[in-house]
Write a protein that holds these residues in place. Structure first.
Motif, PDB file in Angstrom:
ATOM      1  N   SER A 139       0.832  -1.191   0.000  1.00 37.08           N
ATOM      2  CA  SER A 139       0.000   0.000   0.000  1.00 37.08           C
ATOM      3  C   SER A 139       0.875   1.253   0.000  1.00 37.08           C
ATOM      4  CB  SER A 139      -0.915   0.008   1.227  1.00 37.08           C
ATOM      5  OG  SER A 139      -1.552   1.254   1.352  1.00 37.08           O
ATOM      6  N   GLY A 150       4.411   3.048  -3.846  1.00 31.60           N
ATOM      7  CA  GLY A 150       3.629   3.260  -5.058  1.00 31.60           C
ATOM      8  C   GLY A 150       4.230   4.365  -5.891  1.00 31.60           C
ATOM      9  N   GLY A 160       4.071   7.368  -5.482  1.00 34.68           N
ATOM     10  CA  GLY A 160       4.648   8.386  -4.602  1.00 34.68           C
ATOM     11  C   GLY A 160       6.132   8.137  -4.353  1.00 34.68           C
ATOM     12  N   TYR A 217      -5.431   8.092  -9.593  1.00 29.76           N
ATOM     13  CA  TYR A 217      -4.225   7.254  -9.462  1.00 29.76           C
ATOM     14  C   TYR A 217      -4.262   6.129 -10.492  1.00 29.76           C
ATOM     15  CZ  TYR A 217      -0.522   5.206  -6.436  1.00 29.76           C
ATOM     16  OH  TYR A 217       0.651   4.727  -5.911  1.00 29.76           O
ATOM     17  N   PHE A 234       1.757  11.060   2.329  1.00 25.97           N
ATOM     18  CA  PHE A 234       1.183  10.401   1.154  1.00 25.97           C
ATOM     19  C   PHE A 234       1.853   9.051   0.932  1.00 25.97           C
ATOM     20  CE2 PHE A 234       0.948   9.561  -3.442  1.00 25.97           C
ATOM     21  CZ  PHE A 234      -0.405   9.715  -3.657  1.00 25.97           C
ATOM     22  N   SER A 235       3.171   9.057   1.075  1.00 18.95           N
ATOM     23  CA  SER A 235       3.929   7.856   0.779  1.00 18.95           C
ATOM     24  C   SER A 235       3.602   6.721   1.749  1.00 18.95           C
ATOM     25  CB  SER A 235       5.423   8.174   0.809  1.00 18.95           C
ATOM     26  OG  SER A 235       6.153   7.066   0.378  1.00 18.95           O
ATOM     27  N   MET A 291      -6.280   8.251   5.283  1.00 20.07           N
ATOM     28  CA  MET A 291      -7.533   7.855   4.639  1.00 20.07           C
ATOM     29  C   MET A 291      -7.961   6.429   4.994  1.00 20.07           C
ATOM     30  SD  MET A 291      -6.672   6.776   0.894  1.00 20.07           S
ATOM     31  CE  MET A 291      -7.761   5.440   1.316  1.00 20.07           C
ATOM     32  N   ALA A 351      -6.396   3.525   5.004  1.00 17.86           N
ATOM     33  CA  ALA A 351      -5.893   2.327   4.327  1.00 17.86           C
ATOM     34  C   ALA A 351      -5.191   1.400   5.331  1.00 17.86           C
ATOM     35  CB  ALA A 351      -4.948   2.700   3.187  1.00 17.86           C
ATOM     36  N   SER A 369      -5.156  -1.358  -2.010  1.00 21.30           N
ATOM     37  CA  SER A 369      -5.470  -0.900  -0.647  1.00 21.30           C
ATOM     38  C   SER A 369      -6.473   0.247  -0.668  1.00 21.30           C
ATOM     39  CB  SER A 369      -4.193  -0.482   0.087  1.00 21.30           C
ATOM     40  OG  SER A 369      -3.701   0.747  -0.392  1.00 21.30           O
ATOM     41  N   LEU A 370      -6.406   1.069  -1.697  1.00 22.21           N
ATOM     42  CA  LEU A 370      -7.378   2.167  -1.807  1.00 22.21           C
ATOM     43  C   LEU A 370      -8.784   1.615  -1.997  1.00 22.21           C
ATOM     44  CD1 LEU A 370      -5.167   4.412  -4.080  1.00 22.21           C
ATOM     45  CD2 LEU A 370      -6.182   5.229  -1.956  1.00 22.21           C
TER      46      LEU A 370
HETATM   47  N1  PHE Z   1       1.275   5.461  -0.637  1.00 27.35           N
HETATM   48  C1  PHE Z   1       0.907   5.395  -2.007  1.00 27.35           C
HETATM   49  C2  PHE Z   1       2.063   5.904  -2.858  1.00 27.35           C
HETATM   50  O1  PHE Z   1       3.089   6.287  -2.373  1.00 27.35           O
HETATM   51  C3  PHE Z   1      -0.345   6.164  -2.320  1.00 27.35           C
HETATM   52  C4  PHE Z   1      -1.486   5.903  -1.385  1.00 27.35           C
HETATM   53  C5  PHE Z   1      -1.999   6.922  -0.601  1.00 27.35           C
HETATM   54  C6  PHE Z   1      -2.034   4.631  -1.275  1.00 27.35           C
HETATM   55  C7  PHE Z   1      -3.014   6.702   0.286  1.00 27.35           C
HETATM   56  C8  PHE Z   1      -3.048   4.385  -0.388  1.00 27.35           C
HETATM   57  C9  PHE Z   1      -3.537   5.405   0.400  1.00 27.35           C
HETATM   58  O2  PHE Z   1       1.972   5.944  -4.036  1.00 27.35           O
END
Ligand code: PHE
Length: 446
Positions: free
Chosen positions: A26, A29, A31, A108, A225-226, A231, A233, A325-326
């Motif tokens: 998760s 990604g 990010g 995404y 975010f990374s 949210m 997850a 995961s989203l």
């Molecule tokens: N963490 C993921 C990324 O770096 C993006 C993401 C954000 C996934 C929030 C799930 C929830 O790309």
């Protein structure tokens, strides 16, 4: 009346490794492999890396632990989990999570579709002759929509398979593939002539750039975010855990792995760009990935095609474990709150999300707006609410988090961070993200 599944009926991860790899999946990604390297190069190199690690420790890990605590303790998806510990009012925060997940997944998946298309195209028919023109031609339009659809289908097939039969199985295969690809690419990049200049650019220390509020906020936002925070997850994945897991260790392992992949992605991208004289494009974000790198792969001759396909495959795999995961956040909520069975929840949610993301397959401005609104603004709201909840409102978070540990003395420090430090940093990040959002909105309608 919301119908909730009794805890006894809830699925559990079949192994410790399954959860850990899914959570790392998760976190790792787009990010990591795209945003982190160019932000680092742009904002002070190694000094930014240090700042990023500091933000991970002060904000990221405490929040991840908070999500895990609420998720495992309740054994429920976000709305029900927050209601369980905090009553109806806190439960409403769960709706913010579902909204954030829906919108983030919407755009995404469009970008993920580009990476999958590149991986397959390069493997099957070679590198594009004119990378800039090619990217322009494929990024937006009917075909972008088709690849967005394909990526959503793949994600939905996995999620509708459930925790053990879908998400865990996929993670056990995909994560080792991803690690091998990134390590292999970084090792190869190190052998290129001229790669030193790339390392110097990536990791050259420039403290003058790091000492600004803006860079601090960038580092915090990027860490956030990374690590897939804000949210639900990680909360949702943790709701399938049993009480014998050591949550602090899990959060540490996930954060280190997430940082590792981001860092290694930079060790792939910059040596490649500099070895082929493409440094001018090092800071162009998306352009670097989809335009400059294909040029570098092309210059390498025959082996470049293998590397190029491998690179975009790594991106697509990383993106897939994130989209899974989203979608799971939305699906587990539909299962818990609406009483739907998993396949029905998965296919319905996927259809809605596909439609919400569809305009992003035609317009970069819309895509950027979705990112600014959900990826930067809603996530921060979600994280802020959770830190306030676990820091101030929840009854006994320390009792909850220490299950599976031998009782750790510094848990009080964790709560202190959640009470004061995390909210303070997130309010700062929020101020900046509101400004960014306002600029995006003005740009969109202007
Ligand atoms: N963490 C993921 C990324 O770096 C993006 C993401 C954000 C996934 C929030 C799930 C929830 O790309």
């Amino acid at each position: 009346m919301p119908v909730s599944t009794p805890p006894a009926a809830r699925e559990k991860w079949s192994s410790k490794l399954g959860f850990t790899l899914a959570a790392i999946g998760s976190a790792v990604g787009l990010g990591n492999m795209w945003r982190f390297p160019y932000k680092t190069a742009d904002a002070g190199g190694a000094a930014f890396v240090v700042l990023y690690l500091g933000m991970t420790a002060l904000v990221g890990i405490p929040l991840m632990l908070a999500e895990m605590t609420v998720g495992r303790g309740s054994g429920k998806s976000p709305i029900e989990a927050l209601t369980h510990f905090g009553g109806k009012a806190w439960g409403r925060v769960g709706y913010v999570y579902i909204l954030a997940g829906t919108i983030i997944l919407g755009f995404y998946s469009v970008v993920a579709g580009w990476t999958a298309r590149y991986a397959i195209e390069i493997a099957v028919s070679g590198l594009p002759a004119d990378p800039a023109g090619h990217f322009e031609a494929i990024a937006f339009g009917d075909m972008a929509l088709v690849w967005h659809l394909g990526f959503m289908l793949l994600t939905t097939v996995v999620v509708s398979g459930g925790i053990r039969g879908g998400i865990e199985k996929a993670s056990l295969v995909l994560m080792p593939v991803l690690a091998a690809l990134v390590l292999g690419l970084a090792a190869y990049a190190a052998t290129l002539e001229g790669s030193e200049a790339g390392y110097a650019y990536y990791l050259g220390v420039d403290f003058s750039k790091v000492l600004s509020l803006e860079v601090l906020v960038e580092a915090a936002g990027q860490a956030f975010f990374s690590l897939s925070l804000g949210m639900g997850a990680i909360l949702t994945y943790s709701s399938y855990l049993s009480d014998d897991h050591h949550l602090p260790n899990e959060s540490l392992i996930i954060s280190i792995a997430d940082f590792g992949v981001a860092f290694f992605a930079g060790l792939v991208v910059f040596p490649l760009l500099f070895a082929f004289g493409l440094q001018a494009q090092a800071q162009e974000g998306l352009g670097t990935l989809f335009v400059a790198l294909p040029v570098a792969f092309e210059e390498m001759g025959g082996f470049g095609r293998v590397l190029g396909a491998g690179f975009f495959l790594a991106l697509a795999v990383g993106a897939l474990t994130s989209t899974i995961s989203l979608l799971e956040v939305v699906v587990s909520s539909a299962v818990d709150n609406l009483g739907w069975n998993r396949p029905r929840a998965a296919w319905t949610a996927a259809l809605v999300i596909f439609l919400i993301g569809a305009p992003a397959a035609f317009s970069g401005a819309y895509l950027g707006l979705m990112d600014a609104f959900a990826g930067e603004f809603l996530l921060v709201i979600g994280g802020l609410m959770l830190s306030l909840f676990v820091g101030w409102a929840m009854d006994d978070p320390i009792g909850e988090v220490s299950k599976g540990t031998s009782g750790i003395k510094w848990f009080f420090a964790w709560r202190f961070l959640l009470r004061f430090v995390v909210p303070a940093v997130l309010v700062l990040v929020l101020v900046f993200s509101v400004q960014k959002l306002a600029a995006q909105i003005a740009g969109f309608f202007g």
